[in-house]
Design a protein around this motif. Structure first.
Motif, PDB file in Angstrom:
ATOM      1  N   ARG A 189       0.826  -1.211   0.000  1.00 12.00           N
ATOM      2  CA  ARG A 189       0.000   0.000   0.000  1.00 12.00           C
ATOM      3  C   ARG A 189       0.855   1.255   0.000  1.00 12.00           C
ATOM      4  NH1 ARG A 189      -3.260  -2.526   4.306  1.00 12.00           N
ATOM      5  NH2 ARG A 189      -4.827  -3.715   3.200  1.00 12.00           N
ATOM      6  N   LYS A 190       2.101   1.147   0.436  1.00 14.79           N
ATOM      7  CA  LYS A 190       2.997   2.302   0.478  1.00 14.79           C
ATOM      8  C   LYS A 190       3.582   2.642  -0.887  1.00 14.79           C
ATOM      9  CE  LYS A 190       4.275   1.329   5.233  1.00 14.79           C
ATOM     10  NZ  LYS A 190       5.342   0.914   6.153  1.00 14.79           N
ATOM     11  N   ILE A 191       3.476   1.747  -1.849  1.00 16.66           N
ATOM     12  CA  ILE A 191       4.018   1.982  -3.183  1.00 16.66           C
ATOM     13  C   ILE A 191       3.160   3.016  -3.895  1.00 16.66           C
ATOM     14  CG2 ILE A 191       4.532   0.946  -5.424  1.00 16.66           C
ATOM     15  CD1 ILE A 191       4.914  -1.723  -3.920  1.00 16.66           C
ATOM     16  N   GLY A 224       5.275   5.943  -9.913  1.00 14.65           N
ATOM     17  CA  GLY A 224       6.617   6.461 -10.167  1.00 14.65           C
ATOM     18  C   GLY A 224       7.694   5.905  -9.258  1.00 14.65           C
ATOM     19  N   ASP A 225       7.345   5.123  -8.258  1.00 13.76           N
ATOM     20  CA  ASP A 225       8.349   4.524  -7.380  1.00 13.76           C
ATOM     21  C   ASP A 225       9.235   3.558  -8.161  1.00 13.76           C
ATOM     22  OD1 ASP A 225       7.421   5.861  -5.182  1.00 13.76           O
ATOM     23  OD2 ASP A 225       6.495   4.126  -4.231  1.00 13.76           O
ATOM     24  N   ILE A 226      10.450   3.416  -7.693  1.00 12.59           N
ATOM     25  CA  ILE A 226      11.378   2.431  -8.251  1.00 12.59           C
ATOM     26  C   ILE A 226      11.367   1.233  -7.311  1.00 12.59           C
ATOM     27  CG2 ILE A 226      13.767   1.928  -8.858  1.00 12.59           C
ATOM     28  CD1 ILE A 226      14.110   4.964  -9.288  1.00 12.59           C
ATOM     29  N   ILE A 227      11.161   0.050  -7.885  1.00 14.85           N
ATOM     30  CA  ILE A 227      11.098  -1.167  -7.068  1.00 14.85           C
ATOM     31  C   ILE A 227      12.281  -2.065  -7.412  1.00 14.85           C
ATOM     32  CG2 ILE A 227       9.750  -3.235  -6.546  1.00 14.85           C
ATOM     33  CD1 ILE A 227       7.253  -1.605  -7.163  1.00 14.85           C
ATOM     34  N   GLU A 228      12.920  -2.588  -6.375  1.00 14.93           N
ATOM     35  CA  GLU A 228      14.012  -3.536  -6.551  1.00 14.93           C
ATOM     36  C   GLU A 228      13.434  -4.952  -6.544  1.00 14.93           C
ATOM     37  OE1 GLU A 228      18.185  -4.968  -4.459  1.00 14.93           O
ATOM     38  OE2 GLU A 228      16.885  -3.570  -3.417  1.00 14.93           O
ATOM     39  N   PHE A 229      13.705  -5.685  -7.615  1.00 18.73           N
ATOM     40  CA  PHE A 229      13.299  -7.083  -7.701  1.00 18.73           C
ATOM     41  C   PHE A 229      14.531  -7.944  -7.470  1.00 18.73           C
ATOM     42  CE2 PHE A 229      10.049  -5.012 -10.318  1.00 18.73           C
ATOM     43  CZ  PHE A 229       8.911  -5.542  -9.759  1.00 18.73           C
ATOM     44  N   THR A 252      15.059 -14.979  -6.321  1.00 19.56           N
ATOM     45  CA  THR A 252      15.272 -15.797  -5.126  1.00 19.56           C
ATOM     46  C   THR A 252      16.221 -16.964  -5.356  1.00 19.56           C
ATOM     47  OG1 THR A 252      13.289 -17.092  -5.597  1.00 19.56           O
ATOM     48  CG2 THR A 252      13.036 -15.225  -4.115  1.00 19.56           C
ATOM     49  N   PHE A 253      16.476 -17.306  -6.626  1.00 18.57           N
ATOM     50  CA  PHE A 253      17.366 -18.428  -6.942  1.00 18.57           C
ATOM     51  C   PHE A 253      18.812 -17.959  -7.098  1.00 18.57           C
ATOM     52  CE2 PHE A 253      19.275 -21.367 -10.096  1.00 18.57           C
ATOM     53  CZ  PHE A 253      19.217 -22.530  -9.346  1.00 18.57           C
ATOM     54  N   THR A 254      19.018 -16.872  -7.874  1.00 24.71           N
ATOM     55  CA  THR A 254      20.385 -16.412  -8.164  1.00 24.71           C
ATOM     56  C   THR A 254      20.810 -15.206  -7.327  1.00 24.71           C
ATOM     57  OG1 THR A 254      19.681 -14.847  -9.873  1.00 24.71           O
ATOM     58  CG2 THR A 254      20.113 -17.138 -10.567  1.00 24.71           C
ATOM     59  N   LEU A 255      19.849 -14.563  -6.660  1.00 21.60           N
ATOM     60  CA  LEU A 255      20.051 -13.341  -5.884  1.00 21.60           C
ATOM     61  C   LEU A 255      20.411 -12.131  -6.748  1.00 21.60           C
ATOM     62  CD1 LEU A 255      21.834 -14.713  -2.694  1.00 21.60           C
ATOM     63  CD2 LEU A 255      19.384 -14.411  -3.133  1.00 21.60           C
ATOM     64  N   GLU A 256      20.271 -12.260  -8.075  1.00 21.15           N
ATOM     65  CA  GLU A 256      20.451 -11.129  -8.978  1.00 21.15           C
ATOM     66  C   GLU A 256      19.356 -10.102  -8.680  1.00 21.15           C
ATOM     67  OE1 GLU A 256      20.382 -10.103 -13.758  1.00 21.15           O
ATOM     68  OE2 GLU A 256      20.061 -12.158 -13.106  1.00 21.15           O
ATOM     69  N   THR A 257      19.680  -8.817  -8.838  1.00 19.99           N
ATOM     70  CA  THR A 257      18.693  -7.778  -8.607  1.00 19.99           C
ATOM     71  C   THR A 257      18.547  -6.903  -9.843  1.00 19.99           C
ATOM     72  OG1 THR A 257      20.308  -6.262  -7.666  1.00 19.99           O
ATOM     73  CG2 THR A 257      19.124  -7.681  -6.133  1.00 19.99           C
ATOM     74  N   MET A 258      17.399  -6.259  -9.962  1.00 20.74           N
ATOM     75  CA  MET A 258      17.182  -5.240 -10.986  1.00 20.74           C
ATOM     76  C   MET A 258      16.207  -4.224 -10.405  1.00 20.74           C
ATOM     77  SD  MET A 258      14.814  -7.088 -13.833  1.00 20.74           S
ATOM     78  CE  MET A 258      13.659  -8.362 -13.313  1.00 20.74           C
ATOM     79  N   PHE A 259      16.297  -3.010 -10.910  1.00 22.43           N
ATOM     80  CA  PHE A 259      15.449  -1.924 -10.453  1.00 22.43           C
ATOM     81  C   PHE A 259      14.574  -1.479 -11.609  1.00 22.43           C
ATOM     82  CE2 PHE A 259      19.180  -1.910  -7.837  1.00 22.43           C
ATOM     83  CZ  PHE A 259      18.708  -1.693  -6.562  1.00 22.43           C
ATOM     84  N   LEU A 260      13.281  -1.300 -11.340  1.00 22.40           N
ATOM     85  CA  LEU A 260      12.333  -0.899 -12.375  1.00 22.40           C
ATOM     86  C   LEU A 260      11.393   0.169 -11.859  1.00 22.40           C
ATOM     87  CD1 LEU A 260      11.295  -4.413 -13.693  1.00 22.40           C
ATOM     88  CD2 LEU A 260      12.904  -2.845 -14.758  1.00 22.40           C
ATOM     89  N   PHE A 261      11.069   1.117 -12.742  1.00 23.26           N
ATOM     90  CA  PHE A 261       9.933   2.005 -12.478  1.00 23.26           C
ATOM     91  C   PHE A 261       8.716   1.160 -12.766  1.00 23.26           C
ATOM     92  CE2 PHE A 261      13.269   4.952 -13.670  1.00 23.26           C
ATOM     93  CZ  PHE A 261      13.138   5.940 -12.714  1.00 23.26           C
ATOM     94  N   SER A 262       7.756   1.180 -11.886  1.00 23.56           N
ATOM     95  CA  SER A 262       6.742   0.173 -12.073  1.00 23.56           C
ATOM     96  C   SER A 262       5.299   0.598 -12.019  1.00 23.56           C
ATOM     97  CB  SER A 262       6.919  -0.920 -11.031  1.00 23.56           C
ATOM     98  OG  SER A 262       6.705  -0.367  -9.774  1.00 23.56           O
ATOM     99  N   VAL A 263       4.961   1.493 -11.164  1.00 25.49           N
ATOM    100  CA  VAL A 263       3.581   1.588 -10.750  1.00 25.49           C
ATOM    101  C   VAL A 263       2.744   2.470 -11.672  1.00 25.49           C
ATOM    102  CG1 VAL A 263       2.079   2.197  -8.833  1.00 25.49           C
ATOM    103  CG2 VAL A 263       4.336   1.264  -8.389  1.00 25.49           C
TER     104      VAL A 263
END
Length: 54
Positions: free
Chosen positions: A28-30, A33-38, A41-52
């Motif tokens: 609910r806090k999202i 225009g927020d940027i979310i870090e995904f 869970t398998f490789t622990l790789e991360t990426m950041f996306l504008f999402s909402v």
């Protein structure tokens, strides 16, 4: 947000452009225009996306 490997790859490769989550307190806090870090869970790789969008 943590994602299973197949969902993470689908987003990274552009095959998945929308997703839904429970409307819990954390999400609910999202705001538009927020940027979310995904995190994969398998490789622990991360990426950041504008999402909402409303």
């Amino acid at each position: 947000m943590n994602l299973w490997n197949d969902s993470f790859i689908a987003i990274k490769e552009g095959g998945k452009t929308i997703g839904m989550r429970l409307n819990d307190d954390k999400r609910r806090k999202i705001q538009t225009g927020d940027i979310i870090e995904f995190t994969n869970t398998f490789t622990l790789e991360t990426m950041f996306l504008f999402s909402v969008k409303n």
